[in-house]
Design an enzyme around this catalytic site. Structure first.
Site, PDB file in Angstrom:
ATOM      1  NE  ARG A 153      -1.809  -2.776  -4.537  1.00 46.67           N
ATOM      2  CZ  ARG A 153      -2.004  -2.978  -3.258  1.00 46.67           C
ATOM      3  NH1 ARG A 153      -1.968  -1.969  -2.417  1.00 46.67           N
ATOM      4  NH2 ARG A 153      -2.255  -4.176  -2.784  1.00 46.67           N
ATOM      5  N   GLY A 182       0.780  -1.237   0.000  1.00 48.30           N
ATOM      6  CA  GLY A 182       0.000   0.000   0.000  1.00 48.30           C
ATOM      7  C   GLY A 182       0.808   1.281   0.000  1.00 48.30           C
ATOM      8  CE  LYS A 213     -10.181   4.447   6.940  1.00 49.37           C
ATOM      9  NZ  LYS A 213     -10.808   3.146   6.569  1.00 49.37           N
ATOM     10  CG  ASP A 225      -5.473  -3.254  -2.332  1.00 51.81           C
ATOM     11  OD1 ASP A 225      -5.076  -2.846  -1.224  1.00 51.81           O
ATOM     12  OD2 ASP A 225      -5.883  -4.409  -2.523  1.00 51.81           O
ATOM     13  CG  ASP A 259      -1.376   2.009   3.061  1.00 58.26           C
ATOM     14  OD1 ASP A 259      -1.188   1.684   4.247  1.00 58.26           O
ATOM     15  OD2 ASP A 259      -1.965   1.268   2.247  1.00 58.26           O
ATOM     16  CG  PHE A 275     -12.209   0.352   2.217  1.00 54.64           C
ATOM     17  CD1 PHE A 275     -11.473  -0.325   3.178  1.00 54.64           C
ATOM     18  CD2 PHE A 275     -11.884   0.165   0.880  1.00 54.64           C
ATOM     19  CE1 PHE A 275     -10.442  -1.180   2.808  1.00 54.64           C
ATOM     20  CE2 PHE A 275     -10.857  -0.689   0.508  1.00 54.64           C
ATOM     21  CZ  PHE A 275     -10.142  -1.361   1.481  1.00 54.64           C
ATOM     22  CB  VAL A 276      -9.811   5.846   1.088  1.00 52.42           C
ATOM     23  CG1 VAL A 276     -10.815   6.772   1.751  1.00 52.42           C
ATOM     24  CG2 VAL A 276      -8.689   5.496   2.066  1.00 52.42           C
ATOM     25  CG  ASP A 283      -8.656   1.341   9.253  1.00 55.25           C
ATOM     26  OD1 ASP A 283      -9.330   1.517  10.277  1.00 55.25           O
ATOM     27  OD2 ASP A 283      -9.194   1.107   8.162  1.00 55.25           O
TER      28      ASP A 283
END
Ligand code: XMP
Length: 181
Positions: free
Chosen positions: A166, A45, A132, A160, A101, A153-154, A104
């Protein structure tokens, strides 16, 4: 592919400006480090963030990598982080900067931070492009954060869904009907 995105959360220009600022912040932080730093991106990521960030860091660095996974196939629910592989230069007594990346639930970073700590680096710091807020427990510390974002969810800019998206140059939210969840 662009049509799969419901809304753009961060544009290419916003990301580029912020990565440049982060680069300045991080370079200042490490300006006195004689032996340079070891950057450890968590793949896959962080690849796009890593590529942009390191070119904004005019400091001595070595680059290793850690490969972790927390999602399997088409789910967007983390299934428990696993460290799949590691390829590192010597980290003992060196400054290590982990690059990921997104922070979370914190499972992935906790795992990698603990694993790197076993190699007895001088210090471990962590940079994430996205966070987040309020989701990760307090023991998972990050030192540099690009953006705090809402709990959606991004995808894009390295992130991805089911190994797709990506290569989008921005960060966006997928149309919910695309999730098989
Ligand atoms: P945790 O929950 O362990 O998550 O902090 C870390 C890893 O899970 C992936 N992740 C996401 N990927 N959109 C994505 O495309 C998201 O909103 C998202 N949230 C977590 C990501 O790989 C991260 O390193």
């Amino acid at each position: 592919m662009q049509g799969d995105v419901e809304s753009i959360l961060l544009t290419e220009a916003q990301i580029s400006r912020r990565v440049e600022e982060l680069g300045r912040e991080i370079a200042r932080f490490y300006q006195d480090s004689q032996d340079g730093i070891v950057i450890v991106p968590i793949l896959s990521g962080s690849i796009v963030f890593l590529a942009d960030l390191i070119r904004k860091l005019p400091i001595r660095m070595r680059i290793g990598m850690a490969i972790a996974s927390s999602y399997v196939g088409t789910t967007i629910r983390p299934e428990g982080a696993r460290l799949l592989a590691r390829l590192l230069p010597r980290i003992k007594d060196r400054e290590v900067l982990i690059v990921d990346d997104i922070l979370d639930t914190g499972g992935t970073l906790r795992l990698v931070q603990q694993n790197i700590a076993e190699g007895e680096p001088r210090r471990i710091c962590t940079a994430v492009l996205l966070r987040k807020p309020g989701k990760a427990p307090p023991d998972v510390a990050v030192d540099f954060v690009g953006f705090d974002i809402e709990d959606r969810f991004v995808v894009g800019y390295g992130l991805d869904y089911n190994d797709l998206y990506r290569n989008l140059p921005y960060i966006g939210v997928l149309r919910p009907e695309l999730y098989e969840d």
